[in-house]
Design an enzyme around this catalytic site. Structure first.
Site, PDB file in Angstrom:
ATOM      1  N   GLU A 182      -6.018  -8.048  -0.419  1.00  0.00           N
ATOM      2  CA  GLU A 182      -6.671  -7.823   0.878  1.00  0.00           C
ATOM      3  C   GLU A 182      -8.104  -7.417   0.642  1.00  0.00           C
ATOM      4  O   GLU A 182      -8.387  -6.603  -0.248  1.00  0.00           O
ATOM      5  CB  GLU A 182      -6.017  -6.677   1.681  1.00  0.00           C
ATOM      6  CG  GLU A 182      -4.728  -7.017   2.351  1.00  0.00           C
ATOM      7  CD  GLU A 182      -4.168  -5.836   3.155  1.00  0.00           C
ATOM      8  OE1 GLU A 182      -4.937  -4.979   3.624  1.00  0.00           O
ATOM      9  OE2 GLU A 182      -2.927  -5.796   3.277  1.00  0.00           O
TER      10      GLU A 182
ATOM     11  N   GLU B 216       0.798  -1.222   0.000  1.00  0.00           N
ATOM     12  CA  GLU B 216       0.000   0.000   0.000  1.00  0.00           C
ATOM     13  C   GLU B 216       0.842   1.288   0.000  1.00  0.00           C
ATOM     14  O   GLU B 216       0.927   2.002   1.007  1.00  0.00           O
ATOM     15  CB  GLU B 216      -0.977  -0.003   1.184  1.00  0.00           C
ATOM     16  CG  GLU B 216      -1.910  -1.196   1.142  1.00  0.00           C
ATOM     17  CD  GLU B 216      -2.961  -1.205   2.248  1.00  0.00           C
ATOM     18  OE1 GLU B 216      -2.845  -0.403   3.187  1.00  0.00           O
ATOM     19  OE2 GLU B 216      -3.890  -2.013   2.179  1.00  0.00           O
TER      20      GLU B 216
HETATM   21  O1  IFM Z   1      -4.787  -3.490   8.799  1.00  0.00           O
HETATM   22  C1  IFM Z   1      -4.634  -2.873   7.558  1.00  0.00           C
HETATM   23  C2  IFM Z   1      -3.440  -3.449   6.819  1.00  0.00           C
HETATM   24  O2  IFM Z   1      -2.274  -3.273   7.542  1.00  0.00           O
HETATM   25  C3  IFM Z   1      -3.272  -2.788   5.494  1.00  0.00           C
HETATM   26  N1  IFM Z   1      -4.493  -2.762   4.727  1.00  0.00           N
HETATM   27  C4  IFM Z   1      -5.693  -2.323   5.405  1.00  0.00           C
HETATM   28  C5  IFM Z   1      -5.867  -3.066   6.695  1.00  0.00           C
HETATM   29  C6  IFM Z   1      -7.149  -2.586   7.408  1.00  0.00           C
HETATM   30  O3  IFM Z   1      -7.064  -1.246   7.729  1.00  0.00           O
END
Ligand code: IFM
Length: 440
Positions: free
Chosen positions: A351, A167
């Protein structure tokens, strides 16, 4: 669950994702201090000043946790490596204990038939590098290349896939413009540099791994759909700018070797010198594109300084994070990534998941809201596949309830409940339903 494995293409991978600082227990195993340790210790940054010192104690309990991944029938496990665990000062000396730990973790995945999917950096920068300016210092690309060489020199022969950085928007904008994550800066020059250097470090790591003979290398972008608050030109322009600095800067840099023009009008004067010359490294060819997707933002024009916009309250149902549930955005992002950026390379949803105020009652956690969320988003993935998009896998965030950064341990994203006092794991109803769907 309303789906079964057979609803997806034959080779489709199902996995769960975690990250090092959020679950391992950073105080164990000789890891060096990170900017998250000190950010958390500074009043006002993190709920109850909580940090990742113990987290889920995954450092000691990883076999038990991987048993849960295997028992549910997942194919892959997405994890990250902590820079400060492997190189406590960020450069130079290697902490063999840390490297040995990731070696054991990798073998434990393989022993359980799980494909190891690594992310090299998921946010815990060694403090010694933060002292040197962290992501605002161009040299971070070289430091990160060296770290990549050390980690993948040891693990690279057993990885199914690797992404350098989780990210990039969070590493740069969220942490240097909004100040909500470590290092908590609010400075446009620092932001512009961090945005560019995070991509330069990404490309450098890809080159390093290619040099090690590795393949199946990608990048993990967090994408948030931007909806204009109304039908005016001003709202549309504001949403377009939000989309530019959240999504298009990173996807465009990595895949098309270009940054959005509307963004450069505001950010351009703050960019590092000769940034245009770095696209050869930034745009190194990738084997896959990872999308992390959770929600959308509703965007309105606003006064004040650039970027002259704000997020306003949307009308859709929300999760414990106050994030709107908007599955259509996932279909739309997949289609857009495929058509405008990643083209013929596979797309993975790296994710997706939701936080919920889960409680244990009679040894069970009824999280039907999470099952509903997962159903809706898997249907959104399926809709994109049905339109021809090359989506090859889906990773739920997250295996365990864990350290949700500035929100501490309050927000629970896990398929498995963690009691942070006793470290007892209790699979939630969504875990059992996911397992049942994967067995069909
Ligand atoms: O927990 C985070 C993760 O570290 C990165 N993506 C989003 C998730 C939820 O906020």
């Amino acid at each position: 669950m309303q789906f079964s494995r057979s609803d997806f293409p034959e080779e489709f991978l199902f996995g769960v994702a975690t990250s090092s600082y959020q679950i391992e227990g950073h105080k164990f195993g000789g890891a060096g201090e990170t900017h998250w340790d000190t950010f958390a210790r500074t009043p006002g940054n993190v709920v109850r000043n909580e940090d990742g010192a113990v987290a889920c104690d995954h450092y000691h309990r990883y076999t038990e946790d991987l048993d849960l991944v295997q028992a549910a029938g997942f194919d892959a496990y997405r994890f990250s490596t902590s820079w400060a665990r492997v190189m406590p000062e960020g450069r130079g000396q290697v902490n063999q204990e840390g490297l040995d730990y990731y070696d054991r973790l990798t073998d434990a995945m393989l022993e359980r038939g799980l494909k190891p999917c690594a992310t090299l950096y998921h946010w815990e920068l060694p403090s010694a590098l933060a002292d040197l300016g962290g992501w605002t210092n161009r040299d971070i690309a070289l430091w990160f290349g060296d770290f990549t060489e050390v980690v993948m020199g040891r693990l690279g022969d057993r990885m199914h896939s690797v992404a350098p950085i989780n990210e990039p928007w969070c590493v740069s904008w969220l942490s240097h413009f909004l100040g909500q994550h470590a290092p908590g800066k609010r400075d446009i020059r620092a932001t512009a540099r961090a945005m560019h250097h995070v991509l330069l470090a990404h490309g450098t790591a890809i080159q390093t791994m290619r040099g090690l003979g590795m393949s199946n290398l990608g990048c993990v972008f967090n994408c948030e759909w931007a909806t204009p608050t109304d039908d005016t030109d001003a709202a549309r322009e504001a949403a377009d700018l939000y989309d530019a600095y959240y999504n298009r800067f990173f996807l465009g840099g990595a895949f098309n070797k270009a940054y959005p023009e509307n963004l450069m009008r505001g950010l351009g004067p703050h960019m590092p010198k000769d940034w245009q010359e770095d696209f050869g490294v930034i745009g190194e060819k990738l084997d896959w594109c990872g999308i992390n997707y959770y929600t959308r933002s509703v965007i309105a024009p606003a006064g004040g300084g650039w970027p002259h916009l704000k997020s306003v309250e949307g009308s859709l149902p929300k999760t414990q994070m106050d994030w709107e549930v908007y599955p259509q955005g996932l279909t739309d992002f997949i289609m857009r990534a495929w058509r405008e950026y990643s083209c013929d390379v596979p797309i993975y949803i790296t994710e997706n998941g939701m936080a919920n105020a889960d409680v244990i009652i009679n040894d069970e956690v009824n999280d039907s809201a999470r099952t509903r969320y997962l159903n809706q988003h898997l249907a959104a993935v399926k809709a994109a596949i049905d339109q021809g998009a090359p989506v090859k896998g889906y990773f739920a965030w997250s295996l365990l309830d864990n350290y949700e950064w500035s929100l501490g341990y309050e927000k629970r994203f896990g398929l498995v409940h963690v009691d942070f006092e006793t470290q007892v794991r209790t699979p939630k109803d969504s875990y059992h339903r996911f397992a049942a769907a994967l067995s069909r």
